[in-house]
Scaffold this motif. Structure first.
Motif, PDB file in Angstrom:
ATOM      1  N   GLU A  50       0.646  -1.212   0.177  1.00 18.31           N
ATOM      2  CA  GLU A  50       0.038  -0.072  -0.233  1.00 18.31           C
ATOM      3  C   GLU A  50       0.895   1.359  -0.102  1.00 18.31           C
ATOM      4  O   GLU A  50       0.223   2.382  -0.621  1.00 18.31           O
ATOM      5  CB  GLU A  50      -0.735   0.000   1.382  1.00 18.31           C
ATOM      6  N   ASP A  51       2.001   1.164   0.769  1.00 23.29           N
ATOM      7  CA  ASP A  51       2.782   2.342   0.662  1.00 23.29           C
ATOM      8  C   ASP A  51       4.205   1.834   0.998  1.00 23.29           C
ATOM      9  O   ASP A  51       4.592   1.139   1.696  1.00 23.29           O
ATOM     10  CB  ASP A  51       2.380   3.168   1.837  1.00 23.29           C
ATOM     11  N   VAL A  52       5.086   2.784   0.294  1.00 22.37           N
ATOM     12  CA  VAL A  52       6.530   2.668   0.477  1.00 22.37           C
ATOM     13  C   VAL A  52       7.098   4.007   1.267  1.00 22.37           C
ATOM     14  O   VAL A  52       6.959   5.182   0.299  1.00 22.37           O
ATOM     15  CB  VAL A  52       7.394   2.330  -0.656  1.00 22.37           C
ATOM     16  N   LYS A  53       7.504   4.052   2.574  1.00 20.75           N
ATOM     17  CA  LYS A  53       8.117   5.262   3.061  1.00 20.75           C
ATOM     18  C   LYS A  53       9.475   5.438   3.030  1.00 20.75           C
ATOM     19  O   LYS A  53      10.207   4.662   3.653  1.00 20.75           O
ATOM     20  CB  LYS A  53       7.444   5.445   4.483  1.00 20.75           C
ATOM     21  N   LEU A  54      10.001   6.472   2.476  1.00 17.02           N
ATOM     22  CA  LEU A  54      11.454   6.655   2.303  1.00 17.02           C
ATOM     23  C   LEU A  54      11.656   7.974   3.165  1.00 17.02           C
ATOM     24  O   LEU A  54      10.901   8.756   3.486  1.00 17.02           O
ATOM     25  CB  LEU A  54      11.801   7.064   0.612  1.00 17.02           C
ATOM     26  N   PRO A  55      13.130   8.148   3.501  1.00 15.38           N
ATOM     27  CA  PRO A  55      13.378   9.412   4.264  1.00 15.38           C
ATOM     28  C   PRO A  55      13.180  10.713   3.225  1.00 15.38           C
ATOM     29  O   PRO A  55      13.124  10.564   2.121  1.00 15.38           O
ATOM     30  CB  PRO A  55      15.121   8.988   4.338  1.00 15.38           C
ATOM     31  N   THR A  56      12.709  11.726   3.889  1.00 11.62           N
ATOM     32  CA  THR A  56      12.521  12.637   3.193  1.00 11.62           C
ATOM     33  C   THR A  56      13.393  13.290   2.233  1.00 11.62           C
ATOM     34  O   THR A  56      13.015  13.478   0.893  1.00 11.62           O
ATOM     35  CB  THR A  56      12.173  13.978   4.143  1.00 11.62           C
ATOM     36  N   THR A  57      14.514  13.347   2.348  1.00 20.40           N
ATOM     37  CA  THR A  57      15.724  13.779   1.469  1.00 20.40           C
ATOM     38  C   THR A  57      15.634  12.729   0.129  1.00 20.40           C
ATOM     39  O   THR A  57      15.739  13.341  -0.905  1.00 20.40           O
ATOM     40  CB  THR A  57      17.086  13.790   1.973  1.00 20.40           C
TER      41      THR A  57
END
Length: 276
Positions: free
Chosen positions: A178-185
């Motif tokens: 459903e979602d892949v969360k990466l570091p903001t940068t």
């Protein structure tokens, strides 16, 4: 005043029958189980070998021995959602949110509970999902995880889980990432790159369109030039004179007053005077 006393006497053996009725009611309540829709049950034999793996009970009213226990679990398709911290191919930590659809094998529910316990999701399914996710995600870069490889990753995770759970009496039907969360940068850098690539593709499209239009105009102009050349070559003096005479004859039929001088124009063509 005399006290009136009422003596209540039970029939002979009445107390015994009341106690027997109470015992029967308790035994009946402990011996009946209602299995709901989409559920299955297996018997835990307290005086026997534990879980009876030979039979799974279906929906409805069931009677069991009072010293045994019916374990009821859902056997329809179910879903669990999880969030996993995994590493990409270059060692970057990412968070993957996913949902797994699974279903216990009805006929083997007893074997599943006997080998993995009643909490088989935690004991069996969760470790299999985490292991598969780590194995698959570790093959891809953050950019691939974030954008174009979602469907492929889902299928690969499903394949890995099914291999781990083979012959474990628990079937996994589908995996949804459903979602892949990466570091903001990292996410910002990927989004910027994708935007630049989109703008580049748009510019190339406009350029290709302009080149096609220029080519079309060139072909159109060359076609007109060839047509004019052919037309000019076909217009001899004799043909022009014949066309001029034909036009004069048509004008002479007009009701407007005019003077036509035959043979007085250039190349012997008529001159029209006084045209109103």
């Amino acid at each position: 005043m005399a006290n009136n006393q009422v003596d209540i006497k039970f029939p002979k053996g009445g107390v015994f029958f009341i106690m027997l009725a109470v015992v029967l009611i308790i035994l009946f309540s402990k011996s009946t189980v209602t299995i709901g829709p989409g559920e299955g049950g297996v018997i835990f034999e307290t005086l026997g070998d534990g879980i009876n793996t030979e039979k799974t009970y279906g929906e409805g009213f069931q009677i069991v021995a009072p010293w045994n226990r019916m374990i009821v679990r859902k056997v329809r398709q179910q879903a669990i959602s999880t969030e996993m911290n995994v590493l990409s191919v270059n060692g970057l930590e990412v968070k993957v949110n996913g949902t797994v659809w699974y279903e216990p094998e009805f006929s083997n529910l007893g074997k599943l509970i006997k080998t993995k316990g009643e909490d088989y999701e935690r004991e069996l399914l969760d470790p299999a999902v985490n292991a598969a996710a780590r194995s698959v995600v570790g093959r891809y870069t953050p950019e691939q995880l974030y954008s174009s490889k979602r469907d492929v990753i889902e299928q690969e995770i499903l394949d890995e889980i099914q291999i781990v759970l083979k012959d474990q009496f628990l079937a996994v039907k589908r995996v949804l990432v459903e979602d892949v969360k990466l570091p903001t940068t990292i996410r910002t850098a990927i989004e910027t790159k994708l935007k630049q690539e989109q703008e580049s593709l748009e510019y190339e499209f406009r350029l290709a369109k302009a080149l096609k239009e220029a080519e079309r105009q060139k072909i159109d102009a060359e076609g007109k030039a060839v047509a004019n050349k052919i037309l000019s070559a076909s217009l001899t003096d004799k043909i022009l004179q014949e066309k001029g005479i034909g036009a004069t004859l048509e004008l002479s039929k007009s009701p407007n007053s005019k003077v036509i001088v035959i043979g007085s124009g250039k190349d012997g063509l008529p001159i029209i005077l006084g045209n109103q």
